[in-house]
Scaffold this motif. Structure first.
Motif, mmCIF file in Angstrom:
data_model
loop_
_atom_site.group_PDB
_atom_site.id
_atom_site.type_symbol
_atom_site.label_atom_id
_atom_site.label_comp_id
_atom_site.label_asym_id
_atom_site.label_seq_id
_atom_site.Cartn_x
_atom_site.Cartn_y
_atom_site.Cartn_z
ATOM 1 N N SER A 117 63.954 20.575 -12.332
ATOM 2 C CA SER A 117 63.249 19.524 -11.604
ATOM 3 C C SER A 117 61.809 19.458 -12.106
ATOM 4 N N PRO A 118 61.151 18.314 -11.916
ATOM 5 C CA PRO A 118 59.756 18.210 -12.367
ATOM 6 C C PRO A 118 58.870 19.289 -11.739
ATOM 7 N N LEU A 119 59.081 19.566 -10.452
ATOM 8 C CA LEU A 119 58.272 20.580 -9.783
ATOM 9 C C LEU A 119 58.524 21.959 -10.387
ATOM 10 N N SER A 120 59.768 22.305 -10.627
ATOM 11 C CA SER A 120 60.089 23.604 -11.232
ATOM 12 C C SER A 120 59.459 23.728 -12.609
ATOM 13 N N TRP A 121 59.521 22.665 -13.390
ATOM 14 C CA TRP A 121 58.938 22.660 -14.739
ATOM 15 C C TRP A 121 57.436 22.924 -14.655
ATOM 16 N N MET A 122 56.752 22.251 -13.734
ATOM 17 C CA MET A 122 55.301 22.421 -13.605
ATOM 18 C C MET A 122 54.939 23.793 -13.051
ATOM 19 N N LEU A 123 55.735 24.305 -12.110
ATOM 20 C CA LEU A 123 55.474 25.652 -11.582
ATOM 21 C C LEU A 123 55.704 26.710 -12.657
ATOM 22 N N THR A 124 56.660 26.480 -13.527
ATOM 23 C CA THR A 124 56.900 27.403 -14.633
ATOM 24 C C THR A 124 55.712 27.420 -15.583
ATOM 25 N N ILE A 125 55.151 26.261 -15.861
ATOM 26 C CA ILE A 125 53.949 26.191 -16.701
ATOM 27 C C ILE A 125 52.836 27.008 -16.052
ATOM 28 N N ALA A 126 52.614 26.825 -14.755
ATOM 29 C CA ALA A 126 51.563 27.559 -14.040
ATOM 30 C C ALA A 126 51.838 29.066 -14.073
ATOM 31 N N ARG A 127 53.079 29.451 -13.862
ATOM 32 C CA ARG A 127 53.446 30.866 -13.858
ATOM 33 C C ARG A 127 53.139 31.501 -15.214
ATOM 34 N N LEU A 185 45.352 27.612 -13.057
ATOM 35 C CA LEU A 185 45.700 26.293 -12.519
ATOM 36 C C LEU A 185 45.139 25.191 -13.410
ATOM 37 N N GLN A 186 43.880 25.331 -13.786
ATOM 38 C CA GLN A 186 43.268 24.323 -14.651
ATOM 39 C C GLN A 186 44.009 24.235 -15.984
ATOM 40 N N ASP A 187 44.293 25.383 -16.580
ATOM 41 C CA ASP A 187 45.020 25.399 -17.852
ATOM 42 C C ASP A 187 46.401 24.765 -17.715
ATOM 43 N N ALA A 188 47.071 25.049 -16.600
ATOM 44 C CA ALA A 188 48.403 24.484 -16.375
ATOM 45 C C ALA A 188 48.336 22.964 -16.302
ATOM 46 N N PHE A 189 47.347 22.428 -15.597
ATOM 47 C CA PHE A 189 47.230 20.973 -15.513
ATOM 48 C C PHE A 189 46.857 20.347 -16.854
ATOM 49 N N VAL A 190 46.069 21.050 -17.654
ATOM 50 C CA VAL A 190 45.766 20.544 -18.997
ATOM 51 C C VAL A 190 47.060 20.471 -19.807
ATOM 52 N N GLN A 191 47.892 21.504 -19.699
ATOM 53 C CA GLN A 191 49.173 21.493 -20.417
ATOM 54 C C GLN A 191 50.067 20.358 -19.921
ATOM 55 N N ILE A 192 50.089 20.149 -18.618
ATOM 56 C CA ILE A 192 50.900 19.062 -18.060
ATOM 57 C C ILE A 192 50.410 17.721 -18.601
ATOM 58 N N TRP A 193 49.103 17.527 -18.648
ATOM 59 C CA TRP A 193 48.530 16.285 -19.170
ATOM 60 C C TRP A 193 48.983 16.048 -20.613
ATOM 61 N N HIS A 194 48.914 17.113 -21.427
ATOM 62 C CA HIS A 194 49.247 16.969 -22.849
ATOM 63 C C HIS A 194 50.744 16.929 -23.132
ATOM 64 N N HIS A 195 51.560 17.473 -22.236
ATOM 65 C CA HIS A 195 52.990 17.600 -22.530
ATOM 66 C C HIS A 195 53.899 16.868 -21.548
ATOM 67 N N ALA A 196 53.344 16.009 -20.729
ATOM 68 C CA ALA A 196 54.160 15.289 -19.735
ATOM 69 C C ALA A 196 55.281 14.502 -20.407
ATOM 70 N N GLY A 197 55.033 13.970 -21.564
ATOM 71 C CA GLY A 197 56.045 13.203 -22.280
ATOM 72 C C GLY A 197 57.191 14.052 -22.797
ATOM 73 N N GLU A 198 57.012 15.364 -22.832
ATOM 74 C CA GLU A 198 58.051 16.262 -23.319
ATOM 75 C C GLU A 198 59.006 16.712 -22.214
ATOM 76 N N TYR A 199 58.643 16.414 -20.959
ATOM 77 C CA TYR A 199 59.528 16.824 -19.864
ATOM 78 C C TYR A 199 60.830 16.024 -19.923
ATOM 79 N N HIS A 200 61.931 16.711 -19.685
ATOM 80 C CA HIS A 200 63.221 16.051 -19.496
ATOM 81 C C HIS A 200 64.015 16.865 -18.488
ATOM 82 N N SER A 201 64.973 16.248 -17.865
ATOM 83 C CA SER A 201 65.689 16.856 -16.742
ATOM 84 C C SER A 201 66.434 18.136 -17.123
ATOM 85 N N ASP A 202 66.678 18.376 -18.416
ATOM 86 C CA ASP A 202 67.321 19.625 -18.840
ATOM 87 C C ASP A 202 66.456 20.831 -18.490
ATOM 88 N N ARG A 203 65.183 20.606 -18.311
ATOM 89 C CA ARG A 203 64.242 21.690 -18.006
ATOM 90 C C ARG A 203 64.122 21.945 -16.512
#
Length: 187
Positions: A77-87, A57-75
């Protein structure tokens, strides 16, 4: 007339990700409060260990912090994208810990009192090392499917959800992966 239903939090998560991309710590805190419990639940279900789930969980949030600007709707929903990072973070940690556990034969010595020594352990774990080597030869999805199915006890339905893939695909990954493992172990 078609209507699309959106996750009610979709717009808020988008707004938070945009703010996080601009290094907004308050937005990051709000995002954490909003989705951390759900992400932790996923990590814990996959890992089966609280410590590993917390680390993922901690690692996933670190990745989200560093890569939030890379998210786009092609990936998705935002929740799905973040859950995929955690998975994937959870699966990576599970895989790395399994490899570390199998690399413990550096100090082989005989114990005089007839207790099992490291050499005995080494001989017993030789099959485990071969299996680990064969697992490393599989594709990531095959390896993850097999590990989650056999070591975590996830059903095909749970695997399909955890890996965001159709159940037939997951079954094929497991079947092909097991056939490849069998061939490798027979060498």
């Amino acid at each position: 007339m078609t209507t699309t239903t959106r996750d009610p939090d979709h717009e808020e998560l988008m707004r938070l990700l945009l703010s996080i991309a601009r290094s907004d710590r308050k937005a990051f805190q709000q995002l954490y409060q909003k989705i951390s419990a759900r992400m932790f639940g996923l990590c814990l279900k996959l890992a089966g260990q609280q410590e590993l789930a917390e680390e993922a969980l901690q690692d996933a949030f670190v990745q989200i912090w560093h890569h939030a600007g890379e998210y786009h709707s092609d990936r998705g929903s935002p929740l799905s994208w973040m859950l995929t990072i955690a998975r994937y973070r959870t699966l990576d940690l599970m895989r790395s810990r399994a490899v570390r556990r199998s690399n413990g034969d550096e100090h082989l010595e005989y114990l005089e009192d007839q207790r099992s020594g490291p050499l005995d352990e080494s001989l017993r774990s030789a099959g485990a090392k071969q299996l680990t080597g064969c697992l490393d030869e599989l594709s990531d999805v095959q390896r993850d499917s097999i590990l989650l199915s056999y070591y975590r006890g996830l059903t095909h339905d749970e695997l399909a959800m955890a890996l965001s893939s159709p159940i037939g695909t997951v079954k094929s990954w497991i079947r092909r992966g097991l056939m490849a493992l069998k061939r490798c172990l027979e060498r």
